[in-house]
Design a protein around this motif. Structure first.
Motif, PDB file in Angstrom:
ATOM      1  N   ASP A 166      29.406 -17.046 -17.886  1.00 10.93           N
ATOM      2  CA  ASP A 166      30.671 -17.332 -18.559  1.00 10.93           C
ATOM      3  C   ASP A 166      31.529 -18.302 -17.753  1.00 10.93           C
ATOM      4  O   ASP A 166      32.353 -19.021 -18.324  1.00 10.93           O
ATOM      5  CB  ASP A 166      31.436 -16.020 -18.784  1.00 10.93           C
ATOM      6  N   ASN A 167      31.347 -18.301 -16.416  1.00 11.20           N
ATOM      7  CA  ASN A 167      32.165 -19.143 -15.550  1.00 11.20           C
ATOM      8  C   ASN A 167      31.326 -19.557 -14.347  1.00 11.20           C
ATOM      9  O   ASN A 167      31.133 -18.771 -13.416  1.00 11.20           O
ATOM     10  CB  ASN A 167      33.416 -18.377 -15.112  1.00 11.20           C
ATOM     11  N   TRP A 168      30.822 -20.795 -14.370  1.00 10.34           N
ATOM     12  CA  TRP A 168      29.938 -21.258 -13.296  1.00 10.34           C
ATOM     13  C   TRP A 168      30.662 -21.330 -11.956  1.00 10.34           C
ATOM     14  O   TRP A 168      30.102 -20.989 -10.910  1.00 10.34           O
ATOM     15  CB  TRP A 168      29.354 -22.629 -13.653  1.00 10.34           C
ATOM     16  N   LEU A 198      33.175 -19.515 -10.886  1.00 12.13           N
ATOM     17  CA  LEU A 198      33.325 -18.152 -10.374  1.00 12.13           C
ATOM     18  C   LEU A 198      32.004 -17.614  -9.852  1.00 12.13           C
ATOM     19  O   LEU A 198      31.962 -16.960  -8.800  1.00 12.13           O
ATOM     20  CB  LEU A 198      33.871 -17.242 -11.479  1.00 12.13           C
ATOM     21  N   ALA A 229      31.651 -13.028 -13.999  1.00 12.92           N
ATOM     22  CA  ALA A 229      31.007 -14.319 -14.255  1.00 12.92           C
ATOM     23  C   ALA A 229      29.821 -14.207 -15.199  1.00 12.92           C
ATOM     24  O   ALA A 229      29.567 -15.119 -15.983  1.00 12.92           O
ATOM     25  CB  ALA A 229      30.551 -14.938 -12.929  1.00 12.92           C
ATOM     26  N   PRO A 263      31.061 -10.765 -18.884  1.00 12.06           N
ATOM     27  CA  PRO A 263      32.499 -10.545 -19.096  1.00 12.06           C
ATOM     28  C   PRO A 263      32.800  -9.475 -20.131  1.00 12.06           C
ATOM     29  O   PRO A 263      33.936  -8.975 -20.188  1.00 12.06           O
ATOM     30  CB  PRO A 263      33.002 -11.924 -19.544  1.00 12.06           C
TER      31      PRO A 263
END
Length: 282
Positions: free
Chosen positions: A163-165, A167, A244, A247
């Motif tokens: 979801d968040n590279w 992070l 990450a 989520p």
């Protein structure tokens, strides 16, 4: 013998190493340890994957097929999905600690290899930092190997998406540095015959109470344990990985997790470097 030692033996004033010279020597130490790791790669893979594979096989494959699977508090979320970030954090912690602590015991007390390392044209503190960096690299390799194994063993029931590279990268790097820093502290602060006990008294509680098998918020019914677990750096690593990768699963605020990992790396790493300098110079 280094050039500085030769100059001193000949009575000539030593030449101060340049920053480039430090970097070359540091990279040379990394390459040396990489070559040793390549020779022991089968042992490294076996040590890294054995426990995560067994955990995923039992909880993600065997239990659901015998009607004793674990249920998640989140609708539509498989237990294996909760496991994957935790197992990645576990692999990082276990590999980072063992990759630094166990070789240090041998180098300080059996092979005395640390004396050869001390001859390198590097400050003693940078020798310790090289140990931490190379241990962190092994922790990253261990984390990368967990997901494919979990996906294959569980039959594709894992619902993991990045979801968040940014992070994810930050959590992996900070978590790997924190775990190898802990390995440096253990390897320099305790006697060789105490290290197996330390693994039982420190490393095992850290891993089993580090929110590997459940998110931190699930501990709310046991409030005292939820608060006590906040001293465990593995909790913050696993919570950051869940933020990450999954989520949809409850997790801590990512900024809190990253800040705690940074503080843990600095504090534990600083104590480990001081212990390393004391052992080398004594």
């Amino acid at each position: 013998m280094t050039d500085l030692a030769l100059d001193a033996a000949a009575g000539a004033p030593p030449v101060a190493p340049t920053r480039r010279g430090y970097l070359v020597a540091f990279w040379g130490m990394i390459l040396r340890d990489t070559r040793v790791l390549r020779r022991q790669f089968l042992m490294f893979i076996t040590r890294t994957l054995m426990q995560p594979l067994l955990v995923v096989f039992v909880f993600g494959y065997v239990f659901p097929r015998i009607g004793q699977g674990f249920s998640s508090s989140e609708p539509g979320v498989e237990f294996t999905t909760i496991l994957v970030p935790g197992l990645m954090g576990f692999a990082i912690m276990f590999q980072g600690v063992s990759a630094v602590a166990l070789p240090l015991v041998t180098e300080f007390n059996i092979s005395r290899e640390i004396e050869d390392r001390a001859m390198a044209p590097l400050p003693t503190g940078m020798l310790a930092v090289e140990k931490v960096v190379f241990g962190a690299v092994q922790g990253l390799l261990a984390a990368a190997a967990v997901y494919p194994c979990a996906y294959l063993v569980s039959g594709g029931d894992v619902q993991v998406n990045v979801d968040n590279w940014a992070l994810l990268v930050a959590a992996l790097v900070l978590g790997s540095l924190a775990s190898s820093s802990l390995g440096l502290l253990i390897g320099t602060a305790f006697k060789p015959n105490q290290v197996p006990l330390i693994f039982s008294v420190i490393v095992l509680p850290i891993t089993f109470l580090g929110c590997v098998y459940y998110p931190w918020q699930a501990l709310e019914p046991i409030r005292w344990l939820q608060i006590l677990s906040l001293v465990n750096p593995l909790v913050y690593l696993n919570e950051a990985l869940r933020a990450a990768l999954t989520p949809q699963v409850p997790h801590m605020n990512p900024w809190v997790s990253l800040l705690a990992l940074t503080v843990a790396t600095v504090v534990i790493g600083g104590a480990g470097v001081r212990g390393f300098r004391r052992r080398v110079l004594s």
